[in-house]
Design a protein around this motif. Structure first.
Motif, PDB file in Angstrom:
ATOM      1  N   ARG A   8     -16.722  94.530  24.612  1.00 40.18           N
ATOM      2  CA  ARG A   8     -16.895  93.082  24.723  1.00 40.18           C
ATOM      3  C   ARG A   8     -17.465  92.778  26.098  1.00 40.18           C
ATOM      4  O   ARG A   8     -16.938  93.234  27.104  1.00 40.18           O
ATOM      5  CB  ARG A   8     -15.572  92.359  24.541  1.00 40.18           C
ATOM      6  CG  ARG A   8     -15.060  92.418  23.137  1.00 40.18           C
ATOM      7  CD  ARG A   8     -13.952  91.386  22.939  1.00 40.18           C
ATOM      8  NE  ARG A   8     -13.424  91.490  21.600  1.00 40.18           N
ATOM      9  CZ  ARG A   8     -13.935  90.862  20.544  1.00 40.18           C
ATOM     10  NH1 ARG A   8     -14.961  90.069  20.692  1.00 40.18           N
ATOM     11  NH2 ARG A   8     -13.400  91.010  19.362  1.00 40.18           N
ATOM     12  N   CYS A  13     -18.668  88.557  23.585  1.00 41.35           N
ATOM     13  CA  CYS A  13     -19.476  89.080  22.483  1.00 41.35           C
ATOM     14  C   CYS A  13     -19.386  90.605  22.438  1.00 41.35           C
ATOM     15  O   CYS A  13     -19.360  91.266  23.471  1.00 41.35           O
ATOM     16  CB  CYS A  13     -20.933  88.670  22.651  1.00 41.35           C
ATOM     17  SG  CYS A  13     -21.189  86.895  22.485  1.00 41.35           S
ATOM     18  N   GLN A  15     -20.819  94.159  22.113  1.00 39.50           N
ATOM     19  CA  GLN A  15     -22.083  94.835  22.403  1.00 39.50           C
ATOM     20  C   GLN A  15     -21.966  96.288  21.999  1.00 39.50           C
ATOM     21  O   GLN A  15     -20.919  96.911  22.179  1.00 39.50           O
ATOM     22  CB  GLN A  15     -22.399  94.766  23.905  1.00 39.50           C
ATOM     23  CG  GLN A  15     -22.515  93.375  24.466  1.00 39.50           C
ATOM     24  CD  GLN A  15     -23.827  92.730  24.087  1.00 39.50           C
ATOM     25  OE1 GLN A  15     -24.837  93.393  23.946  1.00 39.50           O
ATOM     26  NE2 GLN A  15     -23.794  91.426  23.917  1.00 39.50           N
TER      27      GLN A  15
END
Length: 89
Positions: A8, A13, A15
Motif C-alpha cells: 500500500r 492504494c 501497488q
C-alpha cells in the motif's frame, strides 16, 4: 526466479511492482529451497529491504517453494510472515 512486491502506498492504494529477476543456477547446481532462500535474502540486502517488514509470501506449487520446514515457505518464516501457495499459477 521473478519476484514482485505488492504494498500500500502513502495514499492507501495497492501497488504491485517488479522487484528483481534472479538466475538461481548461476551460483548453484540446484534451484532448491536453500538456493532460493539465499538468493532472496541477498537481493533484499542489495535493495535495502527489511524482510521483517514483509507480511506474506506467495509462491507457485514447486516442491522447493511450498512447505513448513525445509522448503522456502518454512525457511522464510520471519516473525509475522505467512506463506501461501498461489493457486492461479
Amino acid at each position: 526466479m521473478i519476484c514482485f512486491v505488492q504494498f500500500r502506498d502513502n495514499t492507501g492504494c495497492v501497488q504491485t511492482k517488479f522487484l528483481f529477476i534472479s538466475d538461481l543456477l548461476k551460483n548453484s547446481l540446484y534451484s532448491d529451497a536453500e538456493t532460493i532462500f539465499d538468493s532472496v535474502l541477498a537481493r533484499f540486502e542489495i535493495l535495502g529491504l527489511d524482510p521483517e517488514k514483509f507480511s506474506s509470501i506467495f509462491t507457485d506449487g514447486a516442491a522447493a517453494m511450498v512447505g513448513e520446514k525445509n522448503e522456502l515457505g518454512g525457511k522464510i518464516r520471519f516473525p509475522k510472515i505467512l506463506a501461501f501457495h498461489y493457486v492461479c499459477h
